[in-house]
Write an enzyme that holds these catalytic residues in place. Structure first.
Site, PDB file in Angstrom:
ATOM      1  N   TYR A  34     -23.364  36.819  12.639  1.00  0.00           N
ATOM      2  CA  TYR A  34     -22.812  36.084  14.462  1.00  0.00           C
ATOM      3  C   TYR A  34     -22.502  38.063  14.489  1.00  0.00           C
ATOM      4  CZ  TYR A  34     -21.036  36.891  18.829  1.00  0.00           C
ATOM      5  OH  TYR A  34     -20.917  37.168  19.861  1.00  0.00           O
ATOM      6  N   ASP A  72     -22.559  45.093   8.383  1.00  0.00           N
ATOM      7  CA  ASP A  72     -21.809  44.468   9.267  1.00  0.00           C
ATOM      8  C   ASP A  72     -20.249  43.909   9.663  1.00  0.00           C
ATOM      9  OD1 ASP A  72     -22.044  42.181  12.749  1.00  0.00           O
ATOM     10  OD2 ASP A  72     -20.360  43.127  11.907  1.00  0.00           O
ATOM     11  N   LYS A  92     -11.705  44.791  15.151  1.00  0.00           N
ATOM     12  CA  LYS A  92     -10.895  43.858  15.056  1.00  0.00           C
ATOM     13  C   LYS A  92     -10.099  44.429  13.966  1.00  0.00           C
ATOM     14  CE  LYS A  92     -14.039  40.365  14.331  1.00  0.00           C
ATOM     15  NZ  LYS A  92     -13.655  39.088  14.751  1.00  0.00           N
TER      16      LYS A  92
HETATM   17  P1  KE4 Z   1     -17.361  41.550  19.521  1.00  0.00           P
HETATM   18  O1  KE4 Z   1     -17.787  41.864  20.680  1.00  0.00           O
HETATM   19  O2  KE4 Z   1     -16.660  39.861  20.023  1.00  0.00           O
HETATM   20  O3  KE4 Z   1     -15.695  42.802  19.632  1.00  0.00           O
HETATM   21  O4  KE4 Z   1     -17.810  41.836  18.074  1.00  0.00           O
HETATM   22  C1  KE4 Z   1     -18.647  40.804  17.944  1.00  0.00           C
HETATM   23  C2  KE4 Z   1     -18.114  40.567  15.803  1.00  0.00           C
HETATM   24  C3  KE4 Z   1     -19.522  41.597  15.211  1.00  0.00           C
HETATM   25  N1  KE4 Z   1     -19.221  41.314  13.780  1.00  0.00           N
HETATM   26  C4  KE4 Z   1     -19.067  40.074  13.386  1.00  0.00           C
HETATM   27  C5  KE4 Z   1     -19.407  39.835  12.320  1.00  0.00           C
HETATM   28  C6  KE4 Z   1     -17.369  39.593  14.041  1.00  0.00           C
HETATM   29  O5  KE4 Z   1     -17.352  38.207  13.259  1.00  0.00           O
HETATM   30  C7  KE4 Z   1     -18.025  39.488  15.752  1.00  0.00           C
HETATM   31  C8  KE4 Z   1     -17.376  38.549  16.430  1.00  0.00           C
HETATM   32  N2  KE4 Z   1     -16.566  37.605  15.989  1.00  0.00           N
HETATM   33  C9  KE4 Z   1     -16.106  36.337  16.417  1.00  0.00           C
HETATM   34  C10 KE4 Z   1     -14.856  35.181  15.972  1.00  0.00           C
HETATM   35  N3  KE4 Z   1     -16.155  34.843  15.108  1.00  0.00           N
HETATM   36  C11 KE4 Z   1     -15.145  36.742  17.694  1.00  0.00           C
HETATM   37  C12 KE4 Z   1     -14.919  35.396  18.505  1.00  0.00           C
HETATM   38  C13 KE4 Z   1     -15.085  35.270  19.574  1.00  0.00           C
HETATM   39  O6  KE4 Z   1     -16.095  35.161  19.619  1.00  0.00           O
HETATM   40  O7  KE4 Z   1     -14.530  34.521  20.298  1.00  0.00           O
END
Ligand code: KE4
Length: 430
Positions: free
Chosen positions: A145, A240, A268
């Site tokens: 993701y 990523d 993060k």
């Molecule tokens: P954000 O747009 O949520 O800040 O980041 C997206 C993203 C991009 N790349 C990786 C590897 C990620 O894990 C994420 C977001 N992670 C999720 C947890 N699985 C965020 C939690 C959520 O969607 O509420």
């Protein structure tokens, strides 16, 4: 006996004004059933819900709070930064300071651009890779993701090397057709696809350790072969590391596995709990980014002083010698305890860990990609999740998410967690 009355009342109110009652889907507990707890505050390794229940927290806001919640140094720095103003829409020394700290930790990057989320980071990195190579297609891996940009909400088309199909309503087929989705760790599919399609492939983007299907490690040689192939065909390799950055090690998965990607996405941890994302890479690639180059990307609050302050304080503390030794000791202690608890409870699980991120799968099969992760018994996981919550341990409300360790967790926290896990495992098995 825990009560959840205030959370339940708030959830009803939330559902009336926010889609699904949450501002991000996974928080709604849909994968595990029941209603989400509403958090009132957090400190160190614990969160406290609106009904006064407290939990040892392994979600840590999905990774950012590696220092633990409300670290005094971060809070103090934020208080004084706020008094100087919260956002200027103009450059500040803080952005230079955080960028410098990030580049020092990730020598594969010559330059880095701050954005406001991991989604923005990956979306922008892909655009830059397309601008740099003048190619349109991208390769991603099933289960990885990278945020919710249209071209990334794509699942594998029929047959491994055909172009993708939308994985969400609202994503036009025309966006999905440029995305090829392959099984993670599958070198045959990767070689076949790149050999066939390389002329149109701008980049390969992956989570070097896949945290979005739990915690799936790269097989020996997978990253090395991917690196060789992408160099050979002039394809931009994007790591990523939004989740693995500063989690697998201070220098991320690329330090741990000794692979130098062309571009890296972060998020993060570098925001210390405030909204930050970042993307960067070699100078010849990053020189494409506006206003230095022609590839446009912008953001009102990009590099804002509060997020920069929280990120700087967090990285300063993480860079202190011995920090990752302590994180490794705590993470290893938890892993050993959970594996042992499963054995004592007679429950078939598989535990994987990369640094301070980990996952317990409810399966007896080795997990090395999306398909094998899906062999997990998600209803057994749901019963385990509920048992842990009732016993005061907050883990991710989905089998397909990673857990995280923080510097604030104590050995007592871990002992209590393992005890709760043993009881919840026995309960889940019934
Ligand atoms: P954000 O747009 O949520 O800040 O980041 C997206 C993203 C991009 N790349 C990786 C590897 C990620 O894990 C994420 C977001 N992670 C999720 C947890 N699985 C965020 C939690 C959520 O969607 O509420």
């Amino acid at each position: 006996m825990k009560t959840y009355r205030k959370s339940q009342k708030l959830f009803k109110q939330a559902e009336a004004v926010i889609p699904g009652g949450v501002n991000s889907p996974v928080r709604a507990f849909k994968a595990v059933g029941g209603n989400p707890i509403f958090v009132e505050r957090a400190k160190g390794s614990r969160i406290f819900d609106v009904d006064g229940n407290s939990y040892i927290d392994y979600v840590l806001s999905w990774g950012p709070l590696i220092l633990g919640h409300a670290h005094p140094k971060v809070v103090k720095a934020l208080k004084s930064a706020t008094e100087k103003g919260t956002s200027f829409g103009a450059p500040t020394a803080l952005e230079v300071e955080l960028a410098t700290l990030v580049l020092k930790a990730y020598p594969s990057m010559d330059k880095v651009r701050m954005v406001n989320s991991g989604t923005e980071a990956t979306m922008s990195a892909i655009r830059v890779a397309r601008g740099f190579t003048k190619r349109d297609s991208i390769i991603k891996f099933e289960g990885c993701y990278h945020g919710h940009a249209d071209g990334l909400l794509v699942k594998a088309g029929s047959g491994a090397t055909t172009f993708g199909v939308p994985d969400s309503p609202g994503v036009p087929k025309s966006y999905a057709k440029n995305t090829i989705t392959l099984p993670f760790n599958d070198l045959n599919a990767l070689k076949a696809t790149i050999n066939k399609e390389w002329k149109s492939i701008a980049c390969v983007i992956l989570e070097p350790v896949v945290g979005n299907i739990g915690c799936v490690l790269p097989k020996l040689g997978f990253l090395e072969t991917l690196r060789k192939l992408t160099i050979k065909y002039g394809i931009v390799l994007i790591f990523d590391e939004v989740m693995t950055g500063f989690r697998v090690s201070y220098g991320g998965a690329q330090e741990y596995y000794r692979i130098k990607p062309d571009m890296t996405c972060l998020g993060k941890v570098i925001g210390g709990g405030l909204p930050v994302g970042a993307y960067g890479g070699k100078k010849e690639i990053m020189s494409m980014v506006s206003p230095e180059g022609p590839v446009y990307q912008a953001g009102t609050l990009s590099g804002n002083p509060l997020a920069m302050t929280a990120g700087i304080e967090t990285l300063k503390i993480l860079s202190v010698r011995g920090t990752y030794k302590k994180l490794e000791r705590l993470s290893a202690m938890l892993g050993k305890g959970l594996i042992d608890a499963s054995k004592r409870a007679g429950v078939a699980t598989k535990f994987y860990r990369a640094g301070t991120m980990f996952c317990t799968y409810f399966t007896d099969k080795e997990v090395f990609d999306y398909a094998t992760a899906k062999t997990s018994d998600t209803s057994k996981f749901s019963r385990f999740f509920s048992g842990m919550l009732r016993r005061g341990v907050n883990i991710a409300p989905s089998q397909f998410e990673a857990g995280f360790m923080s510097l604030a967790h104590t050995e007592k926290d871990i002992e209590d967690t393992v005890k709760a896990a043993y009881e919840s495992l026995k309960e889940a098995e019934k």
